[in-house]
Design an enzyme around this catalytic site. Structure first.
Site, PDB file in Angstrom:
ATOM      1  CB  SER A   1      -6.194   3.917  -8.670  1.00 51.56           C
ATOM      2  OG  SER A   1      -7.167   4.905  -8.851  1.00 51.56           O
TER       3      SER A   1
ATOM      4  CG  PHE B   1      -1.932  -0.961   1.376  1.00 48.00           C
ATOM      5  CD1 PHE B   1      -3.038  -0.917   0.540  1.00 48.00           C
ATOM      6  CD2 PHE B   1      -1.861  -1.971   2.320  1.00 48.00           C
ATOM      7  CE1 PHE B   1      -4.045  -1.857   0.650  1.00 48.00           C
ATOM      8  CE2 PHE B   1      -2.856  -2.913   2.444  1.00 48.00           C
ATOM      9  CZ  PHE B   1      -3.946  -2.861   1.608  1.00 48.00           C
TER      10      PHE B   1
ATOM     11  CB  THR C   1      -6.871   7.014 -11.387  1.00 50.04           C
ATOM     12  OG1 THR C   1      -6.661   8.280 -11.986  1.00 50.04           O
ATOM     13  CG2 THR C   1      -5.526   6.357 -11.175  1.00 50.04           C
TER      14      THR C   1
ATOM     15  CB  VAL D   1     -21.286  20.282  -5.022  1.00 47.27           C
ATOM     16  CG1 VAL D   1     -21.552  19.276  -6.127  1.00 47.27           C
ATOM     17  CG2 VAL D   1     -21.941  19.860  -3.714  1.00 47.27           C
TER      18      VAL D   1
ATOM     19  CE  LYS E   1      -1.447   3.946  -6.603  1.00 47.57           C
ATOM     20  NZ  LYS E   1      -0.820   3.055  -5.617  1.00 47.57           N
TER      21      LYS E   1
ATOM     22  CE1 TYR F   1      -2.483   7.663  -6.366  1.00 47.82           C
ATOM     23  CE2 TYR F   1      -4.226   8.244  -7.924  1.00 47.82           C
ATOM     24  CZ  TYR F   1      -3.754   7.452  -6.903  1.00 47.82           C
ATOM     25  OH  TYR F   1      -4.536   6.440  -6.426  1.00 47.82           O
TER      26      TYR F   1
ATOM     27  CG  ASN G   1     -14.059   7.190  -5.605  1.00 48.43           C
ATOM     28  OD1 ASN G   1     -13.868   6.696  -6.705  1.00 48.43           O
ATOM     29  ND2 ASN G   1     -13.857   8.467  -5.370  1.00 48.43           N
TER      30      ASN G   1
HETATM   31  C1  UD1 Z   1      -9.260  10.548  -6.668  1.00 43.94           C
HETATM   32  C2  UD1 Z   1      -8.489   9.849  -7.757  1.00 43.94           C
HETATM   33  C3  UD1 Z   1      -8.305   8.413  -7.398  1.00 43.94           C
HETATM   34  C4  UD1 Z   1      -7.648   8.312  -6.056  1.00 43.94           C
HETATM   35  C5  UD1 Z   1      -8.517   8.992  -5.046  1.00 43.94           C
HETATM   36  C6  UD1 Z   1      -7.904   8.929  -3.657  1.00 43.94           C
HETATM   37  C7  UD1 Z   1      -8.708  10.448 -10.112  1.00 43.94           C
HETATM   38  C8  UD1 Z   1      -9.604  10.501 -11.277  1.00 43.94           C
HETATM   39  N1  UD1 Z   1      -9.247   9.961  -9.002  1.00 43.94           N
HETATM   40  O1  UD1 Z   1     -10.592  10.060  -6.745  1.00 43.94           O
HETATM   41  O2  UD1 Z   1      -7.507   7.770  -8.347  1.00 43.94           O
HETATM   42  O3  UD1 Z   1      -7.446   6.972  -5.732  1.00 43.94           O
HETATM   43  O4  UD1 Z   1      -8.690  10.350  -5.426  1.00 43.94           O
HETATM   44  O5  UD1 Z   1      -7.026   9.937  -3.419  1.00 43.94           O
HETATM   45  O6  UD1 Z   1      -7.584  10.851 -10.167  1.00 43.94           O
HETATM   46  N2  UD1 Z   1     -15.850  16.354  -4.660  1.00 43.94           N
HETATM   47  C9  UD1 Z   1     -16.581  17.497  -4.385  1.00 43.94           C
HETATM   48  N3  UD1 Z   1     -16.123  18.329  -3.397  1.00 43.94           N
HETATM   49  C10 UD1 Z   1     -15.014  18.060  -2.663  1.00 43.94           C
HETATM   50  C11 UD1 Z   1     -14.275  16.892  -2.958  1.00 43.94           C
HETATM   51  C12 UD1 Z   1     -14.717  16.063  -3.967  1.00 43.94           C
HETATM   52  O7  UD1 Z   1     -17.601  17.753  -5.019  1.00 43.94           O
HETATM   53  O8  UD1 Z   1     -14.641  18.862  -1.798  1.00 43.94           O
HETATM   54  C13 UD1 Z   1     -16.332  15.450  -5.711  1.00 43.94           C
HETATM   55  C14 UD1 Z   1     -15.359  15.241  -6.842  1.00 43.94           C
HETATM   56  O9  UD1 Z   1     -15.542  16.190  -7.849  1.00 43.94           O
HETATM   57  C15 UD1 Z   1     -15.729  13.842  -7.298  1.00 43.94           C
HETATM   58  C16 UD1 Z   1     -16.193  13.133  -6.021  1.00 43.94           C
HETATM   59  O10 UD1 Z   1     -16.505  14.179  -5.115  1.00 43.94           O
HETATM   60  O11 UD1 Z   1     -16.802  13.874  -8.184  1.00 43.94           O
HETATM   61  C17 UD1 Z   1     -15.132  12.252  -5.405  1.00 43.94           C
HETATM   62  O12 UD1 Z   1     -13.923  12.990  -5.280  1.00 43.94           O
HETATM   63  P1  UD1 Z   1     -12.683  12.444  -4.449  1.00 43.94           P
HETATM   64  O13 UD1 Z   1     -13.132  11.928  -3.142  1.00 43.94           O
HETATM   65  O14 UD1 Z   1     -11.640  13.523  -4.459  1.00 43.94           O
HETATM   66  O15 UD1 Z   1     -12.174  11.179  -5.273  1.00 43.94           O
HETATM   67  P2  UD1 Z   1     -11.823  11.047  -6.833  1.00 43.94           P
HETATM   68  O16 UD1 Z   1     -11.417  12.318  -7.420  1.00 43.94           O
HETATM   69  O17 UD1 Z   1     -12.937  10.294  -7.471  1.00 43.94           O
END
Ligand code: UD1
Length: 340
Positions: free
Chosen positions: A126, A82, A128, A216, A155, A151, A178
């Protein structure tokens, strides 16, 4: 004698839950962690859960000498790897740090595994690697896309390195969607340092009053409510997937020495559905506003889980409500603690 499994990054979010799951499944987990993005309090939490303090070595995976010494002493049957950096934005600012740690660390680990005769590894990959997927749900065979960040590139490179070493090394490559939630006991969970980047820690910190409001990121995407869709998976389910992968390695029941599995639930949720789900699960309002899109966000991605269910024999059991309740219970516990 119990099979010994080295868990690099074993005090991190997914690592700590996997250590507990390994113990529960009858393995002896041995933790390596350099504490760069984790805290020793995770070891206390693990101890509270399993009844004793598992062996822990404060080692960096880039430290070949220390790794080799430990491997020779412990003689593990397999490694779960990890230990890596995981913040997308930070990787854009500090690419060398990411390549050094995530790629360099993997190479050092493999070299020391080879030298000491360890042949089995589970690798944290991931979703990703699929980028904006060319088909949904995403299958393991869905094409991968050029990485959007260093990042993501680390991976992809990790997968290539492991595949290229499949003549001597057996890999179970798990592509996580996620991971969220926490252990239902709230003894272990995610410990984001500083301002969280990810949705759930930001959301729970907002409800706890640490942050003013959750933004959001975009509401004009091509999805039912305009917000991005992700496949959220409970970290305990994810931990259990690692146990299944280790068993497959030790039983030598794999069909190929390099195998890939999607670790998701198969269900997608929008950001607004997560917020509403949290409010329903806990009865607490989530202060939030709609903001601009975040650069680099994928619009929608969720997993096709047929292969992992049929071949690895693993299926996620916990639903979004459980994930959000457990995440909140962990945040409440954290808010009471001094090391928060
Ligand atoms: C990202 C990475 C993933 C990584 C993970 C953990 C990409 C595409 N994804 O996932 O590979 O393993 O982080 O670090 O690179 N959101 C909001 N407001 C916020 C935060 C997030 O609206 O303050 C939304 C984002 O736009 C997204 C969703 O919530 O649609 C999830 O976001 P997040 O938890 O950051 O994960 P990912 O971006 O999906």
């Amino acid at each position: 004698m119990k099979s010994r499994i080295i868990v690099t990054g074993g005090l991190g979010f997914i690592g700590s839950h996997t250590v507990v799951a390994l113990h529960e499944a009858g393995f002896e987990p041995i933790i390596i962690d350099n504490l760069s993005n984790s805290r020793l309090s995770a070891l206390d939490g693990i101890e509270n859960l399993i009844g004793f303090r598992p062996q822990f070595a404060q080692i960096d995976v880039n430290d070949a000498f220390a790794l080799k010494q430990l491997f020779e002493e412990v003689k593990p049957q397999a490694v779960i790897h990890f230990a890596a950096f995981k913040a997308v934005g930070e990787s854009v600012e500090k690419p060398l740090m990411y390549y050094r740690n995530n790629v360099g660390g993997l190479i050092t680990l493999l070299e020391m595994m080879k030298e000491t005769g360890i042949k089995d590894v589970v690798f944290s990959s991931s979703c990703t690697v699929y980028g904006e997927p060319s088909e949904i749900p995403v299958k393991e065979s869905t094409e991968t896309k050029p990485a959007e960040s260093p990042y993501g590139a680390t991976k992809q490179m990790g997968e290539v390195i492991l595949k290229d070493n499949s003549s001597w090394c057996n890999t179970q490559c798990l592509r996580y969607f996620n991971p969220i939630g926490a252990h239902p006991s709230a003894e272990i969970g995610e410990l984001p340092l500083g301002v969280p980047n990810n949705l759930i820690p930001y959301l729970t910190q907002t409800v706890a009053g640490i942050r003013k409001s959750l933004t959001v990121f975009g509401s004009d995407y091509d999805t039912p409510d305009g917000t991005c869709i992700r496949d959220y998976i409970h970290v305990v389910d994810l931990a259990e997937a690692h146990v299944s992968a280790v068993k497959r390695l030790l039983d030598q029941s794999y069909a190929d020495s390099f195998e890939v599995f999607n670790i998701g639930t198969g269900n997608g949720s929008t950001v607004l559905e997560v917020i509403q789900g949290f409010e329903k699960a806990t009865g607490l309002p989530v202060p939030h506003t709609i903001g601009d899109r975040r650069a680099g966000d994928v619009v929608k991605v969720w997993a096709e889980t047929t292969k992992v269910e049929n071949v690895l024999g693993w299926k996620a059991k916990r639903n979004l409500e459980t994930m959000l309740k457990d995440a909140w219970n962990w945040q409440k516990k954290l808010s009471e603690r001094a090391d928060n």
